[in-house]
Design a protein around this motif. Structure first.
Motif, short mmCIF file in Angstrom:
data_model
loop_
_atom_site.label_atom_id
_atom_site.label_comp_id
_atom_site.label_asym_id
_atom_site.label_seq_id
_atom_site.Cartn_x
_atom_site.Cartn_y
_atom_site.Cartn_z
N GLU A 29 0.81 -1.24 0.00
CA GLU A 29 0.00 0.00 0.00
C GLU A 29 0.83 1.28 0.00
O GLU A 29 0.27 2.37 -0.01
CB GLU A 29 -1.00 0.03 1.16
CG GLU A 29 -2.12 -0.99 1.03
CD GLU A 29 -3.00 -0.80 -0.21
OE1 GLU A 29 -3.19 0.34 -0.65
OE2 GLU A 29 -3.48 -1.82 -0.75
N LYS A 30 2.15 1.15 -0.03
CA LYS A 30 2.97 2.37 -0.03
C LYS A 30 3.58 2.63 -1.40
O LYS A 30 3.57 1.76 -2.26
CB LYS A 30 4.07 2.23 1.02
CG LYS A 30 3.49 2.24 2.42
CD LYS A 30 4.57 2.15 3.47
CE LYS A 30 3.93 1.95 4.83
NZ LYS A 30 4.68 0.97 5.61
N TYR A 31 4.12 3.82 -1.54
CA TYR A 31 4.84 4.30 -2.73
C TYR A 31 3.93 4.68 -3.91
O TYR A 31 4.41 5.04 -4.96
CB TYR A 31 5.89 3.29 -3.24
CG TYR A 31 6.85 2.84 -2.17
CD1 TYR A 31 7.89 3.66 -1.77
CD2 TYR A 31 6.69 1.60 -1.54
CE1 TYR A 31 8.77 3.25 -0.76
CE2 TYR A 31 7.55 1.19 -0.54
CZ TYR A 31 8.60 2.01 -0.16
OH TYR A 31 9.46 1.61 0.82
N ARG A 32 2.59 4.60 -3.73
CA ARG A 32 1.69 4.94 -4.84
C ARG A 32 1.87 6.40 -5.25
O ARG A 32 1.60 6.78 -6.39
CB ARG A 32 0.23 4.76 -4.43
CG ARG A 32 -0.18 3.32 -4.15
CD ARG A 32 -1.70 3.26 -4.02
NE ARG A 32 -2.19 2.05 -3.40
CZ ARG A 32 -2.45 0.91 -4.04
NH1 ARG A 32 -2.23 0.81 -5.33
NH2 ARG A 32 -2.92 -0.14 -3.39
N ASN A 33 2.27 7.22 -4.32
CA ASN A 33 2.38 8.67 -4.55
C ASN A 33 3.70 9.10 -5.18
O ASN A 33 3.91 10.30 -5.39
CB ASN A 33 2.14 9.43 -3.24
CG ASN A 33 3.04 8.96 -2.11
OD1 ASN A 33 3.26 7.76 -1.97
ND2 ASN A 33 3.53 9.87 -1.30
N LEU A 34 4.59 8.16 -5.49
CA LEU A 34 5.80 8.54 -6.24
C LEU A 34 5.38 8.96 -7.65
O LEU A 34 4.64 8.25 -8.30
CB LEU A 34 6.73 7.32 -6.36
CG LEU A 34 7.77 7.08 -5.27
CD1 LEU A 34 8.37 5.69 -5.44
CD2 LEU A 34 8.85 8.15 -5.31
N PRO A 35 5.87 10.09 -8.12
CA PRO A 35 5.42 10.57 -9.44
C PRO A 35 6.01 9.79 -10.63
O PRO A 35 5.43 9.80 -11.71
CB PRO A 35 5.89 12.03 -9.49
CG PRO A 35 6.55 12.32 -8.19
CD PRO A 35 6.69 11.08 -7.39
N ASP A 36 7.16 9.13 -10.42
CA ASP A 36 7.78 8.34 -11.50
C ASP A 36 7.45 6.86 -11.32
O ASP A 36 7.08 6.44 -10.23
CB ASP A 36 9.30 8.48 -11.45
CG ASP A 36 9.80 9.91 -11.54
OD1 ASP A 36 9.31 10.65 -12.42
OD2 ASP A 36 10.65 10.29 -10.72
N VAL A 37 7.65 6.08 -12.38
CA VAL A 37 7.53 4.62 -12.28
C VAL A 37 8.91 4.08 -11.92
O VAL A 37 9.87 4.32 -12.65
CB VAL A 37 7.05 4.03 -13.63
CG1 VAL A 37 7.15 2.51 -13.61
CG2 VAL A 37 5.61 4.47 -13.92
N CYS A 38 8.99 3.39 -10.78
CA CYS A 38 10.30 3.02 -10.24
C CYS A 38 10.40 1.53 -9.93
O CYS A 38 9.39 0.87 -9.72
CB CYS A 38 10.55 3.75 -8.92
SG CYS A 38 10.44 5.53 -9.06
N VAL A 39 11.66 1.04 -9.86
CA VAL A 39 11.90 -0.32 -9.38
C VAL A 39 12.27 -0.20 -7.90
O VAL A 39 13.16 0.58 -7.54
CB VAL A 39 13.03 -1.00 -10.17
CG1 VAL A 39 13.32 -2.39 -9.60
CG2 VAL A 39 12.68 -1.09 -11.64
N LEU A 40 11.55 -0.97 -7.08
CA LEU A 40 11.77 -0.92 -5.64
C LEU A 40 13.07 -1.65 -5.29
O LEU A 40 13.37 -2.71 -5.85
CB LEU A 40 10.58 -1.61 -4.95
CG LEU A 40 10.46 -1.46 -3.45
CD1 LEU A 40 10.30 0.01 -3.05
CD2 LEU A 40 9.28 -2.26 -2.94
N ASP A 41 13.81 -1.11 -4.36
CA ASP A 41 15.05 -1.76 -3.91
C ASP A 41 14.72 -3.03 -3.14
O ASP A 41 13.81 -3.03 -2.31
CB ASP A 41 15.81 -0.77 -3.00
CG ASP A 41 17.27 -1.14 -2.89
OD1 ASP A 41 17.56 -2.34 -2.62
OD2 ASP A 41 18.11 -0.26 -3.10
#
Ligand code: IMP
Ligand code: MG
Length: 183
Positions: free
Chosen positions: A164-176
């Motif tokens: 449920e987290k990181y939805r608000n990141l503006p870019d599409v990212c790969v999670l560490d």
């Protein structure tokens, strides 16, 4: 996004690339659906940023509805099980439905949803998906509008979450990876 960026391995698609692509998809939809009664069905919660951007790039009197279907829970592996948690508010009989979704992975969710919406009497049902993880496809699903082809990596941002987290990141990212090993 200094705090969130610490958990990110790489940025796959920037917000500028997303904005340009959304404009292109909106123009295409505007052309394809001229004169038709269109309902955009956003799949909660992941599709929210994409739905908000895409609808504003469509120059037609579309209406909006939402559904919530179960997906990954807190794991990074698909359960292969699809359940409707929140259904549409309005009847879609005779309407041209465009299902708007953040990401298509195995395709299992959409392979269940599209026939269901057709059975309810929609005039047509097509998919507009921001991110396509084609390598992982298990169910055969036709996606008419695709934003970006992405590799088999776990994605967060622009609506996509991990627990449920990181939805608000503006870019599409790969999670560490350190983020899931911590959990
Ligand atoms: P599918 O049924 O396997 O196609 O999965 C679809 C749903 O799983 C998407 O709508 C997402 O909510 C979720 N999902 C798939 N891949 C990812 C990912 O890399 N990050 C976050 N959510 C994902
Ligand atoms: Mg989703």
């Amino acid at each position: 996004m200094e705090n969130l960026s610490k958990d990110i391995k790489t940025v796959l698609v920037t917000k500028e690339q997303i904005a340009a692509k959304v404009k292109e998809l909106g123009a295409q939809i505007t052309k394809d659906y001229e004169g038709k009664d269109v309902v955009l069905v956003g799949i909660l919660k992941g599709a929210m940023p994409f739905l908000c951007d895409l609808m504003r790039s469509i120059d037609l009197p579309v209406t909006l509805d939402t559904m919530c279907v179960s997906s990954y829970g807190n794991s990074t592996v698909s359960s292969g099980h699809v359940k409707i948690k929140k259904d549409l508010d309005k009847d879609i009989r005779g309407k041209h439905v465009i299902v708007v979704e953040d990401i298509i992975d195995t395709g299992i969710t959409m392979s269940h949803l599209v026939p269901l919406l057709k059975e309810r009497g929609a005039a047509s049902v097509e998919l507009a998906i921001c991110l396509n993880k084609k390598e992982r496809r298990e169910a055969d699903v036709y996606v008419k509008y695709v934003g970006f082809e992405i590799p088999d990596e776990f994605i967060v941002g622009y609506g996509c979450d991990y627990a449920e987290k990181y939805r608000n990141l503006p870019d599409v990212c790969v999670l560490d990876h350190k983020v899931y090993t911590k959990a």
